[in-house]
Design a protein around this motif. Structure first.
Motif, mmCIF file in Angstrom:
data_model
loop_
_atom_site.group_PDB
_atom_site.id
_atom_site.type_symbol
_atom_site.label_atom_id
_atom_site.label_comp_id
_atom_site.label_asym_id
_atom_site.label_seq_id
_atom_site.Cartn_x
_atom_site.Cartn_y
_atom_site.Cartn_z
ATOM 1 N N LYS A 29 0.837 -1.201 0.000
ATOM 2 C CA LYS A 29 0.000 0.000 0.000
ATOM 3 C C LYS A 29 0.870 1.249 0.000
ATOM 4 C CE LYS A 29 -3.926 2.162 2.362
ATOM 5 N NZ LYS A 29 -5.010 1.997 1.419
ATOM 6 N N TYR A 30 1.966 1.230 0.785
ATOM 7 C CA TYR A 30 2.981 2.276 0.734
ATOM 8 C C TYR A 30 4.317 1.572 0.538
ATOM 9 C CZ TYR A 30 -0.660 5.290 2.632
ATOM 10 O OH TYR A 30 -1.822 5.994 2.822
ATOM 11 N N ASP A 31 5.039 1.967 -0.523
ATOM 12 C CA ASP A 31 6.255 1.220 -0.872
ATOM 13 C C ASP A 31 7.226 2.159 -1.574
ATOM 14 O OD1 ASP A 31 7.978 -0.895 -1.173
ATOM 15 O OD2 ASP A 31 6.472 -2.248 -2.028
ATOM 16 N N HIS A 32 8.354 1.626 -1.939
ATOM 17 C CA HIS A 32 9.314 2.385 -2.750
ATOM 18 C C HIS A 32 9.867 1.444 -3.829
ATOM 19 C CE1 HIS A 32 11.838 0.283 0.185
ATOM 20 N NE2 HIS A 32 12.823 0.348 -0.725
ATOM 21 N N LYS A 33 10.195 2.024 -4.972
ATOM 22 C CA LYS A 33 10.695 1.254 -6.117
ATOM 23 C C LYS A 33 11.786 2.047 -6.824
ATOM 24 C CE LYS A 33 7.915 -2.391 -6.159
ATOM 25 N NZ LYS A 33 8.418 -3.777 -6.093
ATOM 26 N N THR A 34 12.679 1.305 -7.436
ATOM 27 C CA THR A 34 13.665 1.921 -8.330
ATOM 28 C C THR A 34 13.030 2.092 -9.700
ATOM 29 O OG1 THR A 34 15.455 0.843 -7.125
ATOM 30 C CG2 THR A 34 15.965 1.712 -9.308
ATOM 31 N N ALA A 35 13.200 3.230 -10.326
ATOM 32 C CA ALA A 35 12.574 3.502 -11.622
ATOM 33 C C ALA A 35 13.006 2.460 -12.651
ATOM 34 C CB ALA A 35 12.939 4.901 -12.102
ATOM 35 N N SER A 36 12.031 2.052 -13.525
ATOM 36 C CA SER A 36 12.303 1.007 -14.522
ATOM 37 C C SER A 36 11.413 1.223 -15.734
ATOM 38 C CB SER A 36 12.048 -0.376 -13.909
ATOM 39 O OG SER A 36 12.153 -1.375 -14.897
ATOM 40 N N GLY A 51 11.313 6.010 3.970
ATOM 41 C CA GLY A 51 10.094 6.379 4.666
ATOM 42 C C GLY A 51 9.680 5.367 5.713
ATOM 43 N N ALA A 52 8.721 5.791 6.525
ATOM 44 C CA ALA A 52 8.246 4.945 7.617
ATOM 45 C C ALA A 52 7.618 3.656 7.110
ATOM 46 C CB ALA A 52 7.236 5.714 8.469
ATOM 47 N N SER A 53 7.093 3.669 5.906
ATOM 48 C CA SER A 53 6.461 2.467 5.372
ATOM 49 C C SER A 53 7.464 1.352 5.129
ATOM 50 C CB SER A 53 5.720 2.797 4.071
ATOM 51 O OG SER A 53 6.638 3.276 3.087
ATOM 52 N N ASP A 54 8.744 1.679 5.099
ATOM 53 C CA ASP A 54 9.753 0.658 4.837
ATOM 54 C C ASP A 54 10.289 0.032 6.123
ATOM 55 O OD1 ASP A 54 11.338 -0.848 3.066
ATOM 56 O OD2 ASP A 54 13.066 0.462 3.442
ATOM 57 N N VAL A 55 9.874 0.578 7.279
ATOM 58 C CA VAL A 55 10.346 0.018 8.552
ATOM 59 C C VAL A 55 9.510 -1.216 8.881
ATOM 60 C CG1 VAL A 55 10.715 0.457 10.997
ATOM 61 C CG2 VAL A 55 11.024 2.302 9.337
ATOM 62 N N GLU A 56 10.202 -2.318 9.126
ATOM 63 C CA GLU A 56 9.492 -3.554 9.464
ATOM 64 C C GLU A 56 9.439 -3.762 10.970
ATOM 65 O OE1 GLU A 56 9.420 -8.308 8.308
ATOM 66 O OE2 GLU A 56 11.198 -7.105 7.871
ATOM 67 N N THR A 57 10.559 -3.709 11.656
ATOM 68 C CA THR A 57 10.578 -3.890 13.109
ATOM 69 C C THR A 57 11.564 -2.920 13.742
ATOM 70 O OG1 THR A 57 12.270 -5.610 13.002
ATOM 71 C CG2 THR A 57 9.971 -6.339 12.972
ATOM 72 N N ILE A 58 11.236 -2.552 14.971
ATOM 73 C CA ILE A 58 12.148 -1.767 15.814
ATOM 74 C C ILE A 58 12.276 -2.524 17.130
ATOM 75 C CG2 ILE A 58 12.583 0.446 16.939
ATOM 76 C CD1 ILE A 58 10.618 1.717 14.949
ATOM 77 N N GLU A 59 13.497 -2.852 17.491
ATOM 78 C CA GLU A 59 13.741 -3.531 18.760
ATOM 79 C C GLU A 59 14.586 -2.628 19.643
ATOM 80 O OE1 GLU A 59 15.722 -7.563 20.708
ATOM 81 O OE2 GLU A 59 15.857 -7.206 18.553
ATOM 82 N N LEU A 60 14.070 -2.362 20.837
ATOM 83 C CA LEU A 60 14.791 -1.536 21.798
ATOM 84 C C LEU A 60 15.048 -2.396 23.030
ATOM 85 C CD1 LEU A 60 13.975 2.139 22.586
ATOM 86 C CD2 LEU A 60 14.769 0.620 24.363
ATOM 87 N N PRO A 105 21.246 0.021 27.405
ATOM 88 C CA PRO A 105 20.266 -0.041 26.313
ATOM 89 C C PRO A 105 20.940 -0.214 24.949
ATOM 90 C CG PRO A 105 19.892 1.856 27.745
ATOM 91 C CD PRO A 105 21.255 1.327 28.066
ATOM 92 N N ALA A 106 20.147 -0.705 23.986
ATOM 93 C CA ALA A 106 20.587 -0.849 22.591
ATOM 94 C C ALA A 106 19.366 -0.708 21.697
ATOM 95 C CB ALA A 106 21.271 -2.185 22.369
ATOM 96 N N LEU A 107 19.581 -0.248 20.432
ATOM 97 C CA LEU A 107 18.506 -0.032 19.469
ATOM 98 C C LEU A 107 18.839 -0.753 18.177
ATOM 99 C CD1 LEU A 107 15.860 1.429 18.698
ATOM 100 C CD2 LEU A 107 17.255 3.387 17.994
ATOM 101 N N HIS A 108 17.846 -1.490 17.634
ATOM 102 C CA HIS A 108 18.022 -2.273 16.407
ATOM 103 C C HIS A 108 16.813 -2.024 15.516
ATOM 104 C CE1 HIS A 108 18.795 -6.470 14.439
ATOM 105 N NE2 HIS A 108 19.107 -5.459 13.649
ATOM 106 N N VAL A 109 17.031 -1.489 14.284
ATOM 107 C CA VAL A 109 15.957 -1.169 13.346
ATOM 108 C C VAL A 109 16.159 -1.987 12.083
ATOM 109 C CG1 VAL A 109 14.790 0.643 12.043
ATOM 110 C CG2 VAL A 109 15.795 1.176 14.270
ATOM 111 N N THR A 110 15.064 -2.636 11.590
ATOM 112 C CA THR A 110 15.110 -3.462 10.385
ATOM 113 C C THR A 110 14.050 -2.982 9.420
ATOM 114 O OG1 THR A 110 15.820 -5.354 11.715
ATOM 115 C CG2 THR A 110 15.005 -5.811 9.504
ATOM 116 N N ASP A 111 14.402 -2.899 8.076
ATOM 117 C CA ASP A 111 13.406 -2.482 7.092
ATOM 118 C C ASP A 111 12.829 -3.694 6.379
ATOM 119 O OD1 ASP A 111 15.241 -3.321 5.216
ATOM 120 O OD2 ASP A 111 15.763 -1.307 4.523
ATOM 121 N N ASP A 112 11.904 -3.424 5.444
ATOM 122 C CA ASP A 112 11.216 -4.517 4.750
ATOM 123 C C ASP A 112 12.155 -5.366 3.921
ATOM 124 O OD1 ASP A 112 8.817 -3.803 5.826
ATOM 125 O OD2 ASP A 112 8.220 -2.525 4.148
ATOM 126 N N GLY A 113 13.251 -4.790 3.508
ATOM 127 C CA GLY A 113 14.201 -5.545 2.690
ATOM 128 C C GLY A 113 15.186 -6.354 3.511
#
Length: 745
Positions: free
Chosen positions: A72-79, A225-234, A306-314
């Motif tokens: 629904k919200y995504d990003h793409k490389t032009a093609s 963008g925020a739509s590409d964030v899959e998980t945030i672990e703190l 503390p530690a912070l770990h961020v993972t995107d959809d890819g």
């Protein structure tokens, strides 16, 4: 006409060459057969029956989009060959034609607002799958987005109908936010976590405590963008393998969870510039509101990191440890040493206070977590103890106000306090030696014992009176505190009409041992004289304190409910009296049916005019009574009024008149009523004649007779004679005293 063997219509007259019949397709799945039979009923001969069958497949379900290769919200490389796949389901057959409505910002944004609007979409056909009889199928489209720049958007949704003409569902539409997919032209980049990635809403602290509400911010950037964030672990304790105290945010639910039962998550939100993040916002912050449980283990000198770990959809990720935010946990609380004491009556001492019995004592202090001096966010119960009496009070925002009552018996009592809200894991580390006040109780107060003036049995008027009171006290009175309180009430209703107070001064010349005389003024000028028409009481009691702060004793009689003394006030009212000779008769010798006037003197010796009810009765010797009259008479203040009533006896015998007014009685002289005697020739004339006229007539007749006799004597020179005339000049009324004199004779 039949459907599945069920007759729908049977007509004999078609009325033309065309016959219309409408039927509603039932809500069923599968095939339905309609049968039309035509049989001739007239003509040269009967023909064969004509029958026509038609079978239809019922499609009552709409086609639905169940998936898309672009989120629904995504990003793409032009093609040049940007491909989109749409997964569609339907029964019994998939749609044969569907269209992709596509909007490309650099081509279709006619109003240059950066977002699609209705009418700005272009239609692209979707290629259907080869087999439409399967329940699911992929519809594809290929287009070129090579003309756009990084950050520009492409939006699409699916439109069309299935083979039954039902519009497709869940394919999106042109309304804002209802698209099927939206992506921006952007290469797939990994998230970036900065060195100062985490912060607290409060100042950086190295101590955390249970029950406190903490707000934690985890800051990072995501180019896609925020739509590409899959998980945030703190991880609050990344260096503790047994429990890293992890908090997770998931894009699928936009909610937070924790792997540790020592953490309670109150709320969490993904923000950008302090508001909820849009799908393409790049600078992001995860805001988490949390509390630590009382069960959180203490690790002594070991600090959690503390530690912070961020993972995107890819699957790309970024993480960082935050050693500058290392922290320790402590459940220790204490009441600070600045507790203050306020006393209602008495004086403070070095280690507490000396007070009167049952005095109010107030404690004020503050509650903190011992290691950090941090004020608790929650309300906490504070317990006090004095004379084996526990009481509880709430500390709000770290402050508590406790109010206790001093004992009623003389002595020294410790007043202590402690924290009462701690669970089993909490600890109260308040300094026990500094958490106590010593309270000395002096139980006895001054007692008023005697009224010297006004005299106790006096009737008070609308005036000013000097008042003198004797007061007993063992240890000395605060002479400036003694006050006289007075109030005037209606005796019957206890309604207060006036009240006041005045200071009392000690009389140095009249002191006897433990008793002291106090003088003052009782000013009753405020009492309206009109009020004194009712029965009033003037009440007094004394207030003040001794040198220890004890108030005047209120028992047995020195309070508002039980006044020390009460005086009756002069009652302004009519007061009717009957004197000994208040009742008199005009005749004391009367016969039956003869009238005698009863004269009654009613005297009002009161200071207010009023109306008296007068009851007049005839008393008889045999003990029977006869009501002569009951009437009211109005009498002015300090005056008298005479009432005259006629009495005509109906029978003979000894009788008298009794008069009653307000439980007072007076009686007339006793009269012996005679039977009525027969009248002589002249009795009626004399009895009915006016006595004055009758007297004048008799005198005139006598003079005339005398003149005649003298004339005859002179003429005849013989002995003549003269008639002797008698008459009685009777008084109008005979007093009772005259009657009494006759009896004595």
């Amino acid at each position: 006409m039949t459907r599945r063997g069920t007759q729908l219509a049977n007509v004999s007259d078609v009325g033309g060459a065309l016959w219309n019949f409408t039927d509603l397709v039932p809500l069923v799945a599968g095939e339905i057969e309609w049968n039309l039979s035509i049989e001739p009923t007239a003509g040269a001969g009967y023909g064969d029956v004509t029958s026509i069958n038609r079978t239809f497949v019922v499609d009552s379900l709409a086609a639905q989009v169940v998936g898309c290769s672009i989120q629904k919200y995504d990003h793409k490389t032009a093609s040049i060959f940007q491909r989109v796949e749409v997964n569609v389901t339907d029964r019994p057959v998939l749609p044969s034609e569907l269209s992709l409505m596509l909007w490309m910002e650099w081509v279709d944004d006619g109003n240059n607002d950066g977002m699609p609007s209705e009418g700005e979409y272009q239609q692209i056909p979707l290629s259907p799958p080869a087999n439409l009889d399967q329940p699911f199928g992929l519809y594809t489209a290929t287009f070129s987005d090579i003309g756009g720049f990084d950050g520009q958007k492409v939006v699409g949704y699916v439109t069309g109908t299935d083979q039954a003409g039902i519009p497709i569902k869940n394919g999106g539409d042109s309304a804002e936010g209802n698209h099927l997919f939206m992506y921006q032209l952007m290469p797939d980049l990994s998230p970036v976590v900065l060195d100062d990635a985490m912060s607290w809403d409060k100042e950086i602290t190295h101590w955390l405590h249970p029950g406190q509400s903490y707000t934690l911010y985890a800051n990072f950037s995501e180019a896609n963008g925020a739509s590409d964030v899959e998980t945030i672990e703190l991880q609050l304790a990344s260096n503790i393998a047994s429990d890293r105290m992890s908090l997770f945010w998931h894009d699928s639910s936009n909610q937070c969870s924790s792997s540790s039962h020592h953490i309670e998550i109150l709320s969490c939100s993904l923000l950008s510039d302090s508001v909820l993040a849009d799908p393409f916002d790049k600078d992001l912050s995860l805001e988490i509101h949390l509390q630590l449980a009382w069960t959180t283990p203490e690790l002594g000198e070991l600090r959690r990191e503390p530690a912070l770990h961020v993972t995107d959809d890819g699957g790309q990720s970024s993480q960082i440890n935050l050693p500058y935010l290392r922290w320790r946990f402590s459940p220790e609380m204490m009441i600070k040493d600045n507790v203050s004491l306020w006393i209602e009556n008495g004086e403070e001492t070095q280690d507490g206070a000396r007070v009167a019995k049952n005095s109010i004592l107030q404690l004020q202090g503050s509650l903190v977590f011992a290691q950090s001096d941090e004020i608790p966010d929650f309300n906490c119960e504070i317990s006090t103890l004095i004379n084996a009496n526990y009481q509880s009070f709430d500390a709000e925002n770290g402050l508590f106000f406790a109010q206790v009552e001093a004992p009623s018996i003389n002595g020294n009592y410790p007043l202590s306090w402690s924290i009462g809200c701690l669970p089993e894991q909490g600890r109260d580390v308040t300094d026990l030696q500094k958490s106590v006040f010593w309270i000395g109780v002096d139980a006895d107060g001054p007692i008023p014992v005697e009224i010297l003036s006004p005299r106790p049995n006096s009737n008070l008027h609308h005036d000013i009176y000097p008042i003198q009171v004797m007061i007993s006290e063992d240890f000395g009175i605060d002479v400036d505190s003694v006050t006289l309180h007075w109030w005037v009430t209606v005796t019957e209703t206890d309604e207060q009409l006036a009240a006041g107070e005045s200071p009392m001064q000690v009389n140095q010349t009249n002191q006897m041992g433990q008793k002291m005389q106090f003088d003052g003024v009782l000013d009753l000028n405020e009492v309206d004289e009109i009020w004194m028409q009712e029965e009033l009481l003037c009440n007094v009691y004394l207030s003040g304190r001794d040198m220890a702060g004890n108030s005047f004793e209120v028992a047995p009689n020195n309070s508002r409910n039980q006044p020390f003394h009460s005086w009756q006030m002069h009652h302004v009212q009519p007061e009717f009296v009957l004197t000994q000779n208040a009742v008199s008769l005009s005749k004391l010798q009367i016969s039956v049916d003869e009238t005698s006037a009863v004269q009654i003197d009613v005297q009002n010796i009161g200071s207010l005019e009023g109306e008296a009810e007068v009851t007049i009765e005839i008393m008889k010797l045999d003990g029977t009574t006869e009501l002569l009259r009951r009437t009211n008479v109005q009498v002015d203040a300090v005056s008298r009024e005479t009432l005259v009533v006629d009495w005509k006896p109906t029978n003979s015998g000894l009788q008298w008149v009794k008069v009653t007014i307000d439980n007072q009685q007076a009686e007339s002289a006793k009269v012996d009523v005679k039977e009525l005697e027969p009248e002589g020739f002249m009795d009626g004339v004399f009895q009915q004649a006016n006595p004055a006229l009758l007297g004048f007539s008799i005198v005139g007749a006598s003079l005339l007779g005398l003149l005649c006799l003298m004339w005859l004597r002179l003429v005849t020179y013989t002995r003549g004679y003269g008639d002797e005339a008698e008459y009685y000049d009777e008084e109008d009324f005979i007093d009772d005293d005259d009657f009494d004199d006759e009896e004595e004779v």
